[in-house]
Design an enzyme around this catalytic site. Structure first.
Site, PDB file in Angstrom:
ATOM      1  N   HIS A 144       1.209  -0.962  -0.178  1.00  0.00           N
ATOM      2  CA  HIS A 144       0.438   0.164   0.252  1.00  0.00           C
ATOM      3  C   HIS A 144       0.894   1.087  -0.139  1.00  0.00           C
ATOM      4  CE1 HIS A 144       0.415   0.422   4.700  1.00  0.00           C
ATOM      5  NE2 HIS A 144       0.971   1.004   4.518  1.00  0.00           N
ATOM      6  N   ASP A 174      -0.413  -8.172   1.932  1.00  0.00           N
ATOM      7  CA  ASP A 174       0.709  -6.158   1.252  1.00  0.00           C
ATOM      8  C   ASP A 174       1.925  -6.330   1.442  1.00  0.00           C
ATOM      9  OD1 ASP A 174       0.337  -3.801   1.668  1.00  0.00           O
ATOM     10  OD2 ASP A 174      -0.456  -3.146   3.498  1.00  0.00           O
ATOM     11  N   GLY A 246       3.550   6.655   8.294  1.00  0.00           N
ATOM     12  CA  GLY A 246       5.034   6.795   7.777  1.00  0.00           C
ATOM     13  C   GLY A 246       5.628   5.622   8.374  1.00  0.00           C
ATOM     14  N   ASN A 247       5.595   4.873   9.295  1.00  0.00           N
ATOM     15  CA  ASN A 247       6.313   3.421   9.502  1.00  0.00           C
ATOM     16  C   ASN A 247       6.105   2.804   8.182  1.00  0.00           C
ATOM     17  OD1 ASN A 247       6.229   4.802  12.750  1.00  0.00           O
ATOM     18  ND2 ASN A 247       8.095   3.181  12.165  1.00  0.00           N
ATOM     19  N   SER A 248       4.730   2.136   7.961  1.00  0.00           N
ATOM     20  CA  SER A 248       4.577   1.255   6.575  1.00  0.00           C
ATOM     21  C   SER A 248       5.389   1.063   6.411  1.00  0.00           C
ATOM     22  CB  SER A 248       3.195   2.181   5.682  1.00  0.00           C
ATOM     23  OG  SER A 248       2.177   0.758   6.090  1.00  0.00           O
ATOM     24  N   LEU A 303      -6.842 -25.005  -3.015  1.00  0.00           N
ATOM     25  CA  LEU A 303      -7.483 -26.946  -2.417  1.00  0.00           C
ATOM     26  C   LEU A 303      -9.010 -26.922  -2.873  1.00  0.00           C
ATOM     27  CD1 LEU A 303      -7.543 -29.337  -0.502  1.00  0.00           C
ATOM     28  CD2 LEU A 303      -8.286 -28.008   1.147  1.00  0.00           C
ATOM     29  N   GLY A 304      -9.839 -25.840  -3.335  1.00  0.00           N
ATOM     30  CA  GLY A 304     -10.577 -25.784  -4.090  1.00  0.00           C
ATOM     31  C   GLY A 304     -11.997 -26.222  -3.566  1.00  0.00           C
ATOM     32  N   VAL A 305     -12.014 -25.851  -2.347  1.00  0.00           N
ATOM     33  CA  VAL A 305     -13.783 -25.948  -0.837  1.00  0.00           C
ATOM     34  C   VAL A 305     -13.634 -24.299  -0.771  1.00  0.00           C
ATOM     35  CG1 VAL A 305     -12.213 -28.309  -0.906  1.00  0.00           C
ATOM     36  CG2 VAL A 305     -11.551 -26.617   1.096  1.00  0.00           C
ATOM     37  N   ILE A 307     -15.586 -23.636   2.848  1.00  0.00           N
ATOM     38  CA  ILE A 307     -15.314 -23.613   4.470  1.00  0.00           C
ATOM     39  C   ILE A 307     -15.783 -22.791   5.227  1.00  0.00           C
ATOM     40  CG2 ILE A 307     -12.985 -24.977   4.172  1.00  0.00           C
ATOM     41  CD1 ILE A 307     -11.595 -22.158   5.659  1.00  0.00           C
TER      42      ILE A 307
END
Length: 515
Positions: A144, A174, A246-248, A303-305, A307
Site C-alpha cells: 500500500h 500487503d 509513515g512507519n508502513s 484446495l478448491g473447497v 469452508i
C-alpha cells in the site's frame, strides 16, 4: 474519525471503507500538494517510559539502522478545474454580474473562459518505510506504500536517492519487493523466525514516522495471531512499540537484529500511536518475497473447497467433541479437492501435518504450501478421523466459471405445508422457484416461513432458503425433514445439522437446537 494517510484520493477511500469499522489505519504518510491531516500535529510529545528495562539498545540500533530506508512514492493525478461557471436559471438577478465574474476567473486559468477547460495533472506523493534484505539492492516495503505510484524512490540514511524498480507486489499480504542500483554494496538485514517470538519478548521498530526520517522505538510483543479483517491471511504480531503514519513497510526487529515483522497498521481513534500496532510476521512474508523475487508474482496453493467455522452446535451434531477445524461447506467441481474425495460435511483437522485449530487457519496454511505438492489432509467424517491426499492446484490459475444450469425435472407442487424446527416447509415447485428466485440446480425443501423466535429463526434461516440435507442426508420433502428430526431426537442428540442453500446455490451448515 480515522483517515487514511495517503494523499491519493482513490487509496484514501479504499482503506477508509476497508478498515474504518476497526479504526485500523495504514501507515503510509501523504505529503506534497495535498495537505496531510497530520502536518499540523504537535511533535512536542513527552517521552514514553523506557521499555525493556535500563539496557541500552544503541548497539542494536546502530547495527541495523543503515539498512532501513525511506520510500517516496509519486503518482500523477488528474485534477478537474475548479471554478467552472455554475448553471443559473434564466432571469436570475445580477446574472450578468455573475457571468462576468466567472469568465474572469476562468480566463485566469486558461485564457478562454468558455467552461471547456481540460483537467490538469498534479503530482501526489506518499512517504513510507522499507528495509534492504540483499546488499545488491533488494528492498522490502508494504504494497500500500507504493500502490498506484508512477515513480518510487528509495532514500538511504546517507541522503542518497535511488530510483526503484518494482520487482513484484502482493495485495493479499500487503508486501512489495523493490530493486535499486548502487555503486557500492548496501547494508542489509536478515529475516528471523517470527514463530519463535513469544508474548512479552522485546522488539524494536525503525521507520519514517510523519516523514521525520530514521526513528527508533522499542516495546514488546503484545499479542500474536491477531485478525484485524484486512485480508484473507491475517495473523499479525501486535506490539506496543510506537509506530505511526509513515512507519508502513518498516521492520520490526528482535533483539538479535533480525526482522520478525513488517509494520503495517495501527489501531487508533485519532490516527496517532496509542500503543496498538500490527506487523505482518516474517514467516508469512518470506515465502511471498521469495516468489516475487523469482517469478514476479505469487504462486499460492489452492484446495478448491469453501469452508466455514465450527461452533459448539455443529461440533455436537457431528460428534466432533470440541469445536475445532474447518468445516467444508462446498467443493469446487473442478478443484483439486474433488478428485481427492473431499466432500461437504468433512471437517479438516490437519493439513500437511499442521493443526487447523479454527477455520481461518486453513487459507494461510494452504496458500503457503507449494503448488503441485501431494498433501495429506486429516479430516473428520461420519464420526471417524481419516486422511486423504490432495495434489494442490494454484490459486492464481483458478477462474470462476458459471455452473451449468440443467433444467430440473418437473415436480408437481403439493398443497400440504409441514412445519419443523419453527420452519414452514414445502416441496420445491416451479412456482416457488420463481417466487424466491431459486436456481434450477438447487435441490431440497424450500422454507416458506420462519418463526423469528424459533431455533431456526435465531440461526438466520429465512423464507426462500432451501434445506438440502439434515445430518448429511439429502431431503426432498417436508416429510423427510420431520422424520429425520424425530429420529435425531430419539437418538438423544440435542441439535440437527442442516445444510442450507440460498437461491443462488451458496450453501452453509447450520446447527439447529431440537429443544
Amino acid at each position: 474519525m480515522i483517515l487514511d494517510s495517503h494523499s491519493r484520493p482513490t487509496r484514501q477511500k479504499h482503506l477508509l471503507r476497508q478498515r474504518i469499522a476497526h479504526g485500523v489505519c495504514a501507515l503510509a504518510l501523504g505529503v506534497g500538494l495535498v495537505a496531510s491531516p497530520f502536518t499540523a500535529a504537535p511533535f512536542g510529545v513527552a517521552p514514553a517510559a523506557a521499555k525493556g528495562g535500563t539496557e541500552s539498545l544503541a548497539d542494536l540500533a546502530a547495527s541495523v539502522v543503515d539498512a532501513v530506508v525511506n520510500i517516496s512514492a509519486s503518482q500523477v493525478v488528474e485534477q478537474k478545474q475548479a471554478g467552472a461557471m455554475p448553471k443559473l436559471p434564466p432571469g436570475t438577478p445580477f446574472d450578468d454580474l455573475f457571468e462576468e465574474f466567472f469568465k474572469r476567473q476562468l480566463q485566469g486559468q486558461n485564457g478562454k473562459g468558455d467552461g471547456t477547460e481540460a483537467p490538469r495533472a498534479r503530482r501526489s506523493s506518499s512517504l513510507g518505510s522499507g528495509f534492504i534484505i540483499d546488499s545488491s539492492g533488494i528492498v522490502i516495503t508494504n504494497n500500500h506504500v507504493i500502490e498506484g505510484a508512477n515513480e518510487v524512490t528509495v532514500i538511504l540514511t546517507d541522503g542518497r536517492k535511488l530510483k526503484a524498480e518494482v520487482v513484484g507486489k502482493d495485495s493479499k499480504v500487503d508486501v512489495a519487493v523493490l530493486r535499486v542500483k548502487s555503486d557500492a554494496p548496501l547494508k542489509a538485514v536478515k529475516f528471523g523466525d517470527s514463530d519463535k517470538m513469544r508474548v512479552g519478548d522485546a522488539v524494536m521498530a525503525v521507520g519514517n514516522p510523519f516523514g521525520l526520517g530514521g526513528t527508533v522505538t522499542a516495546g514488546i510483543v503484545s499479542a500474536r495471531n491477531r485478525n484485524i479483517d484486512s485480508g484473507p491471511y491475517d495473523n499479525y504480531i501486535q506490539t506496543d512499540a510506537s509506530i505511526n503514519k509513515g512507519n508502513s513497510g518498516g521492520p520490526l526487529f528482535n533483539m538479535a537484529g533480525e526482522v520478525i515483522g513488517i509494520n503495517t497498521a495501527i489501531l487508533s481513534p485519532s490516527g496517532g500511536s496509542i500503543g496498538i500496532g500490527f506487523a505482518t510476521p516474517s514467516d508469512t512474508v518470506m515465502p511471498v518475497v521469495d516468489q516475487l523475487r523469482e517469478f514476479h508474482e505469487t504462486r499460492r496453493g489452492w484446495l478448491g473447497v469453501r469452508i466455514q467455522g465450527v461452533d459448539d452446535g455443529i461440533a455436537e451434531s457431528l460428534g466432533l467433541g470440541t469445536a475445532r477445524g474447518a468445516l467444508i461447506a462446498g467443493v469446487d467441481e473442478k478443484g483439486p479437492g474433488k478428485p481427492a474425495g473431499l466432500k461437504a460435511g468433512d471437517v479438516i483437522l490437519t493439513f500437511d501435518g499442521k493443526d487447523v485449530k479454527e477455520s481461518r487457519d486453513l487459507p494461510a496454511i494452504v496458500a503457503s504450501t507449494p503448488v503441485g505438492k501431494d498433501v495429506p489432509v486429516g479430516i473428520f467424517r461420519d464420526g471417524k478421523s481419516q486422511t486423504v491426499t490432495v495434489k494442490l492446484g494454484r490459486l492464481e490459475d483458478t477462474e470462476k466459471q458459471a455452473a451449468a444450469n440443467p433444467k430440473a425435472d418437473q415436480t408437481p407442487a403439493l398443497p400440504a405445508v409441514q412445519t419443523a424446527l419453527g420452519m414452514s416447509l414445502s416441496i420445491l415447485s416451479d412456482d416457488l422457484r420463481k417466487k424466491y428466485s431459486i436456481k434450477d440446480t438447487v435441490k431440497g425443501v424450500v422454507v416458506t416461513d420462519v418463526d423469528a423466535t424459533s431455533p431456526a429463526g435465531t440461526k438466520g434461516i429465512k423464507a426462500g432458503d432451501v434445506v438440502a440435507e439434515i445430518n448429511q442426508e439429502p431431503v426432498t420433502s417436508p416429510a423427510d425433514i420431520s422424520l429425520k428430526v424425530k429420529a435425531i431426537k430419539d437418538g438423544g442428540k440435542k441439535s440437527a445439522l442442516l445444510l442450507v442453500s440460498n437461491g443462488q446455490g451458496e450453501v452453509r451448515f447450520v446447527a439447529v437446537s431440537l429443544d
